[in-house]
Design an enzyme around this catalytic site. Structure first.
Site, PDB file in Angstrom:
ATOM      1  N   ALA A  18       0.856  -1.183   0.000  1.00 35.00           N
ATOM      2  CA  ALA A  18       0.000   0.000   0.000  1.00 35.00           C
ATOM      3  C   ALA A  18       0.886   1.224   0.000  1.00 35.00           C
ATOM      4  O   ALA A  18       2.016   1.207   0.494  1.00 35.00           O
ATOM      5  CB  ALA A  18      -0.925   0.002   1.209  1.00 35.00           C
ATOM      6  N   GLY A  20       0.684   5.924  -0.720  1.00 37.67           N
ATOM      7  CA  GLY A  20      -0.097   7.110  -0.471  1.00 37.67           C
ATOM      8  C   GLY A  20      -1.336   7.214  -1.336  1.00 37.67           C
ATOM      9  O   GLY A  20      -2.272   7.932  -0.991  1.00 37.67           O
ATOM     10  N   ASP A 132       7.780  11.132  -7.944  1.00 35.94           N
ATOM     11  CA  ASP A 132       7.865  10.457  -6.644  1.00 35.94           C
ATOM     12  C   ASP A 132       8.859   9.302  -6.719  1.00 35.94           C
ATOM     13  O   ASP A 132       8.638   8.241  -6.139  1.00 35.94           O
ATOM     14  CB  ASP A 132       6.485   9.957  -6.215  1.00 35.94           C
ATOM     15  CG  ASP A 132       6.438   9.602  -4.722  1.00 35.94           C
ATOM     16  OD1 ASP A 132       7.298  10.106  -3.968  1.00 35.94           O
ATOM     17  OD2 ASP A 132       5.568   8.827  -4.318  1.00 35.94           O
TER      18      ASP A 132
END
Length: 416
Positions: A18, A20, A132
């Site tokens: 998992a 953001g 990112d």
């Protein structure tokens, strides 16, 4: 036992992580191949503007293909549970690898630098910004790196998402211009590439740890900690971590400086519209495969020879210095011992000559003509230099020279 959950045409097997923006599940496509399905978090799915932006970007993102990219192969961004489907990579994240096994060294670090530079060049060539890139978004499988989640942070960056708690980027890997609220372009990814490589090489965050505002302040106002980064890589990372984005090299320039051929993007035609207006499944074009526990990843086809990388150049430079330095030392010691101990002088030269012949043999096996020439020249040169020193200097002067050389070596050793 209950039947596996279906999400669209995908049979969900188990959650595997998992982040953001969503929860990732291992799943099977309709043809039985493994894929990774990322289901967006509910608060993100509720942001209609952000999801609409992601839908506009996803077709461009799907055209990003490469050996070091976990490309997007399908998407369904309408309904209660929007999701993206990517190629499944069986491996550990770089963050986990460094935490469990320590920093990457030697060839492992070279492969990481090359693979990530190639991936960024392809991503930027397609007009996508990752935004990112960090150790958690790099997977390592059989030593090869794979970039995941490219373009998602850029597409989902919105005020409502930030307010709802999604972290768009990670302090310490975000470029200074992003932290200051300016636009994140390809140069921001280059900054993140360098920060990720610095972490991989040292096992430390290049801007330290602590509260996010403190790390962000150091990114903008302090120099990165590159202590422990190998000599062949450090100058390149320093150039990529400058605060001015215009002064950083491009991803294509990274490839050139690393001795990697700049990859060419493979064009993928946009998908035809689905007759029912739903997602278009183009998994037959993706590099997916059926996977079973214990199955090894298939070997990749051999690539074209690459230009010499900084790491290979560094090794060659160290080898040259060692050959020349040890040849000079053998000649000096042999000349100093020639008068009182001629047998020792012959033994020294013979041992050095034998070592050079063995090393030349390795050079032949590696098809390195320059290495063979250097070894043979050093062997004969040591003999000639020894005879010349014996003829020009007295044994006492040569012994004093030997003592001076030993003292300098010891001082350098302590200084290092």
């Amino acid at each position: 036992m209950s039947a596996p959950e279906l999400l669209g045409p995908y049979r969900m097997l188990s959650p595997i992580g998992a982040g953001g923006f969503g929860e990732v599940h291992l799943a099977l496509d309709p043809e039985g191949r493994t894929v990774a399905v990322k289901v967006l978090h509910p608060h993100i799915a509720a942001d209609e503007a952000a999801v609409a932006r992601l839908a506009r970007e996803v077709e461009t993102m799907r055209r990003v293909r490469g050996p070091h990219i976990a490309e997007i192969v399908d998407a369904a961004l309408s309904g209660d549970r929007p999701y993206l489907v990517t190629r499944y990579v069986q491996g550990r994240s770089l963050a986990v690898v460094v935490a469990q096994d320590g920093p990457l060294r030697g060839d492992a670090l070279v492969r990481l630098a090359h693979g990530l530079a190639e991936a960024l060049a392809l991503i930027h060539d397609a007009g996508v910004v990752h935004r990112d890139l960090k150790p958690a978004n790099v997977l390592l499988a059989d030593g090869e790196p794979y970039v995941i989640d490219f373009g998602i942070a850029h597409a989902l960056d919105s005020a409502s998402l930030t307010a709802s708690g999604a972290v768009v980027g990670t302090p310490g890997y975000l470029a200074p211009e992003v932290l200051e609220g300016r636009e994140a372009g390809p140069a921001a990814d280059v900054f993140s590439w360098a920060a990720t490589l610095a972490y991989a090489a040292t096992g430390r965050q290049p801007y330290g740890t602590g509260p996010a505002p403190a790390v962000a302040y150091r990114v903008v106002h302090h120099e990165p900690d590159l202590d422990g980064v190998p000599e062949w890589l450090r100058p390149l990372l320093a150039d990529c971590l400058v605060t001015d984005p215009e002064a950083r090299p491009t991803a294509a320039e990274l490839c050139t400086r690393l001795g990697v051929a700049v990859p060419e993007r493979t064009e993928v035609l946009p998908p035809a519209a689905h007759p029912n207006g739903g997602p278009v499944n183009r998994l037959h074009e993706a590099e997916t495969r059926e996977w079973r526990p214990g199955m090894r990843r298939p070997r990749k086809p051999s690539r074209k020879p690459r230009a010499e990388s900084p790491w290979a150049e560094h090794q060659r430079r160290v080898h040259r210095r060692w050959v020349i330095g040890s040849g000079f030392a053998a000649a000096l010691l042999s000349a100093a011992a020639s008068d009182p101990l001629p047998e020792v002088a012959i033994l020294l030269l013979g041992t050095y000559g034998l070592a050079m012949l063995i090393d030349a043999g390795f050079g032949l096996a590696a098809k390195s003509r320059s290495r063979v020439v250097l070894d043979l020249a050093a062997g004969f040169g040591a003999i000639g230099l020894s005879l010349l020193l014996t003829a020009l200097f007295s044994p006492l002067a040569l012994l004093l020279a030997v003592g001076t050389v030993v003292l300098v070596v010891v001082l350098f050793a302590f200084a290092g």
